[in-house]
Scaffold this motif. Structure first.
Motif, PDB file in Angstrom:
ATOM      1  N   PRO A  27       0.104 -13.434  -9.517  1.00  0.00           N
ATOM      2  CA  PRO A  27       0.179 -12.285 -10.418  1.00  0.00           C
ATOM      3  C   PRO A  27       0.474 -10.962  -9.724  1.00  0.00           C
ATOM      4  N   VAL A  28       0.338 -10.920  -8.401  1.00  0.00           N
ATOM      5  CA  VAL A  28       0.582  -9.672  -7.666  1.00  0.00           C
ATOM      6  C   VAL A  28       2.066  -9.492  -7.381  1.00  0.00           C
ATOM      7  N   GLY A  29       2.748 -10.574  -7.013  1.00  0.00           N
ATOM      8  CA  GLY A  29       4.158 -10.467  -6.655  1.00  0.00           C
ATOM      9  C   GLY A  29       4.349  -9.723  -5.347  1.00  0.00           C
ATOM     10  N   CYS A  30       5.487  -9.087  -5.204  1.00  0.00           N
ATOM     11  CA  CYS A  30       5.794  -8.360  -3.970  1.00  0.00           C
ATOM     12  C   CYS A  30       4.782  -7.238  -3.745  1.00  0.00           C
ATOM     13  N   ARG A  31       4.273  -7.175  -2.525  1.00  0.00           N
ATOM     14  CA  ARG A  31       3.245  -6.200  -2.173  1.00  0.00           C
ATOM     15  C   ARG A  31       3.817  -4.934  -1.544  1.00  0.00           C
ATOM     16  N   GLY A  32       5.121  -4.838  -1.495  1.00  0.00           N
ATOM     17  CA  GLY A  32       5.732  -3.669  -0.882  1.00  0.00           C
ATOM     18  C   GLY A  32       5.410  -2.385  -1.631  1.00  0.00           C
ATOM     19  N   VAL A  33       5.091  -1.352  -0.876  1.00  0.00           N
ATOM     20  CA  VAL A  33       4.760  -0.065  -1.475  1.00  0.00           C
ATOM     21  C   VAL A  33       6.009   0.546  -2.114  1.00  0.00           C
ATOM     22  N   HIS A  34       5.811   1.315  -3.159  1.00  0.00           N
ATOM     23  CA  HIS A  34       6.933   1.979  -3.828  1.00  0.00           C
ATOM     24  C   HIS A  34       7.653   2.932  -2.878  1.00  0.00           C
ATOM     25  N   VAL A  35       8.956   2.914  -2.911  1.00  0.00           N
ATOM     26  CA  VAL A  35       9.737   3.963  -2.272  1.00  0.00           C
ATOM     27  C   VAL A  35       9.489   5.242  -3.073  1.00  0.00           C
ATOM     28  N   PRO A  36       9.346   6.386  -2.424  1.00  0.00           N
ATOM     29  CA  PRO A  36       9.081   7.634  -3.168  1.00  0.00           C
ATOM     30  C   PRO A  36      10.042   7.832  -4.341  1.00  0.00           C
ATOM     31  N   ARG A  37       9.467   8.162  -5.491  1.00  0.00           N
ATOM     32  CA  ARG A  37      10.194   8.435  -6.736  1.00  0.00           C
ATOM     33  C   ARG A  37      10.818   7.179  -7.351  1.00  0.00           C
ATOM     34  N   HIS A  38      10.343   6.014  -6.919  1.00  0.00           N
ATOM     35  CA  HIS A  38      10.827   4.752  -7.491  1.00  0.00           C
ATOM     36  C   HIS A  38       9.631   3.839  -7.746  1.00  0.00           C
ATOM     37  N   THR A  39       9.864   2.742  -8.427  1.00  0.00           N
ATOM     38  CA  THR A  39       8.794   1.781  -8.704  1.00  0.00           C
ATOM     39  C   THR A  39       9.069   0.432  -8.046  1.00  0.00           C
ATOM     40  N   SER A  40       9.916   0.425  -7.035  1.00  0.00           N
ATOM     41  CA  SER A  40      10.211  -0.777  -6.258  1.00  0.00           C
ATOM     42  C   SER A  40      10.043  -0.461  -4.777  1.00  0.00           C
ATOM     43  N   CYS A  41       9.834  -1.511  -3.994  1.00  0.00           N
ATOM     44  CA  CYS A  41       9.798  -1.342  -2.545  1.00  0.00           C
ATOM     45  C   CYS A  41      11.220  -1.275  -2.011  1.00  0.00           C
ATOM     46  N   LEU A  42      11.353  -1.015  -0.724  1.00  0.00           N
ATOM     47  CA  LEU A  42      12.682  -0.870  -0.132  1.00  0.00           C
ATOM     48  C   LEU A  42      13.491  -2.160  -0.246  1.00  0.00           C
ATOM     49  N   ALA A  43      12.814  -3.313  -0.156  1.00  0.00           N
ATOM     50  CA  ALA A  43      13.523  -4.593  -0.216  1.00  0.00           C
ATOM     51  C   ALA A  43      14.086  -4.882  -1.600  1.00  0.00           C
ATOM     52  N   HIS A  44      13.443  -4.370  -2.645  1.00  0.00           N
ATOM     53  CA  HIS A  44      13.871  -4.679  -4.006  1.00  0.00           C
ATOM     54  C   HIS A  44      14.467  -3.472  -4.730  1.00  0.00           C
ATOM     55  N   LEU A  45      14.675  -2.412  -3.995  1.00  0.00           N
ATOM     56  CA  LEU A  45      15.333  -1.245  -4.568  1.00  0.00           C
ATOM     57  C   LEU A  45      16.807  -1.570  -4.796  1.00  0.00           C
ATOM     58  N   GLY A  46      17.407  -1.011  -5.830  1.00  0.00           N
ATOM     59  CA  GLY A  46      18.834  -1.222  -6.066  1.00  0.00           C
ATOM     60  C   GLY A  46      19.655  -0.726  -4.898  1.00  0.00           C
ATOM     61  N   GLU A  47      20.827  -1.326  -4.705  1.00  0.00           N
ATOM     62  CA  GLU A  47      21.654  -0.994  -3.550  1.00  0.00           C
ATOM     63  C   GLU A  47      22.006   0.492  -3.498  1.00  0.00           C
ATOM     64  N   ALA A  48      22.368   1.070  -4.623  1.00  0.00           N
ATOM     65  CA  ALA A  48      22.743   2.487  -4.643  1.00  0.00           C
ATOM     66  C   ALA A  48      21.543   3.371  -4.317  1.00  0.00           C
ATOM     67  N   GLU A  49      20.388   3.052  -4.905  1.00  0.00           N
ATOM     68  CA  GLU A  49      19.181   3.847  -4.649  1.00  0.00           C
ATOM     69  C   GLU A  49      18.742   3.713  -3.194  1.00  0.00           C
ATOM     70  N   ARG A  50      18.901   2.511  -2.629  1.00  0.00           N
ATOM     71  CA  ARG A  50      18.525   2.307  -1.225  1.00  0.00           C
ATOM     72  C   ARG A  50      19.403   3.148  -0.309  1.00  0.00           C
ATOM     73  N   ALA A  61      11.435  11.146  11.028  1.00  0.00           N
ATOM     74  CA  ALA A  61      10.860  11.172   9.683  1.00  0.00           C
ATOM     75  C   ALA A  61       9.611  10.299   9.593  1.00  0.00           C
ATOM     76  N   ASP A  62       8.692  10.683   8.705  1.00  0.00           N
ATOM     77  CA  ASP A  62       7.552   9.845   8.361  1.00  0.00           C
ATOM     78  C   ASP A  62       8.021   8.796   7.367  1.00  0.00           C
ATOM     79  N   ILE A  63       7.593   7.559   7.548  1.00  0.00           N
ATOM     80  CA  ILE A  63       7.983   6.496   6.626  1.00  0.00           C
ATOM     81  C   ILE A  63       6.763   5.671   6.240  1.00  0.00           C
ATOM     82  N   ASP A  64       6.817   5.110   5.039  1.00  0.00           N
ATOM     83  CA  ASP A  64       5.738   4.282   4.528  1.00  0.00           C
ATOM     84  C   ASP A  64       6.362   3.051   3.879  1.00  0.00           C
ATOM     85  N   HIS A  65       6.230   1.909   4.557  1.00  0.00           N
ATOM     86  CA  HIS A  65       6.766   0.658   4.020  1.00  0.00           C
ATOM     87  C   HIS A  65       5.717  -0.445   4.134  1.00  0.00           C
ATOM     88  N   ARG A  66       4.512  -0.097   3.717  1.00  0.00           N
ATOM     89  CA  ARG A  66       3.431  -1.074   3.720  1.00  0.00           C
ATOM     90  C   ARG A  66       3.779  -2.265   2.824  1.00  0.00           C
TER      91      ARG A  66
END
Length: 273
Positions: A27-50, A61-66
């Motif tokens: 029920p948890v699915g992907c545990r990747g933290v949201h990319v700022p201003r999005h509701t997906s992690c970097l791996a599942h972000l759309g190609e254009a948004e990535r 830069a500071d990064i957060d990809h927990r």
């Protein structure tokens, strides 16, 4: 020996997570933290948004990809966005949050500079973790990390505390000529493969209490300048301390199941093995 892979946890992470691929069984699915201003992690972000996100990064830069799972391609695209192309050409990171991240390919952090905390707590490295000549200017945390391939920290510099407590290394661990300027916390680590600490410099306290070395462990010509603790450590393979220098407090309660080598070590205080 690779650790058994546990089933998916039903407990969600403490950060806002992606949830991609959630099912009744997971029920948890992907545990990747949201990319700022999005509701997906970097791996599942759309190609254009990535592409937009990566283009907005810069060296330092500071990064957060927990919790994010990195393929080879995704990992290299992130590191390329953080390279200091004006001077060294090497990746330069500020605060780097990779807690519980999964690196599916080789994690090439060679000669990377971490100017802020480097947080890899509970991260999983499926292949080689390559931190050769990396510089950690702040805290480096690899607590509870799982290294399924080689863990290479040769000539790495840890300017602050280096946490490896309860980490597991299934293949070679290479800390040859690594410099620990701050405390080195390596308690309860399991080294299933060869552990090389030859010519490493421990300039602050070094703790290997309850650590298990299941293959050859070499500290030949290593220098321990302050409090050094191997209490309840177990050397199940050959242990080499040839030419090592221990200047700090006593080393006590070490179990050697293999052959211990102590050719020409220097003990400036009592060392009880």
């Amino acid at each position: 020996m690779t650790q058994p892979v546990p089933g998916p946890s039903t407990a969600p992470p403490s950060w806002p997570h992606c949830g991609h691929g959630a099912t009744a069984g997971d029920p948890v699915g992907c545990r990747g933290v949201h990319v700022p201003r999005h509701t997906s992690c970097l791996a599942h972000l759309g190609e254009a948004e990535r592409k937009v996100y990566l283009a907005g990064l810069a060296s330092g830069a500071d990064i957060d990809h927990r919790g994010t799972t990195f393929s080879d391609r995704l990992f290299h695209s992130l590191l390329d966005a953080l390279r200091d192309y004006r001077t060294t050409g090497h990746p330069r990171l500020g605060t780097a949050r990779f807690e519980s991240a999964v690196f599916e390919g080789t994690a090439w952090f060679e000669e990377a500079i971490f100017t802020g905390p480097a947080l890899f707590t509970s991260a999983t490295f499926r292949h080689e973790a390559a931190f050769h000549a990396a510089a950690f200017e702040d805290t480096a945390s690899f607590e509870d990390a799982l290294f399924e391939g080689h863990a290479v920290f040769q000539e790495a510099v840890f300017e602050s505390t280096a946490h490896f407590t309860s980490a597991t290394v299934d293949s070679k661990a290479v800390f040859v000529r690594a410099a620990f300027d701050g405390p080195a916390e390596l308690t309860s680590v399991i080294f299933n493969g060869i552990a090389w600490f030859e010519k490493a410099a421990f300039r602050d306290s070094a703790r290997f209490e309850e650590t298990t070395f299941r293959a050859t462990a070499s500290f030949a010509e290593a220098v321990f300048e302050r409090d050094t603790r191997f209490g309840a450590a177990a050397f199940q393979g050959h242990a080499r301390f040839d030419g090592a220098t221990l200047q700090g407090a006593p080393v006590t309660a070490v179990a050697f199941e293999g052959y211990p080598g102590f050719e020409a070590p220097t003990f400036q205080h009592a060392a009880h093995f």
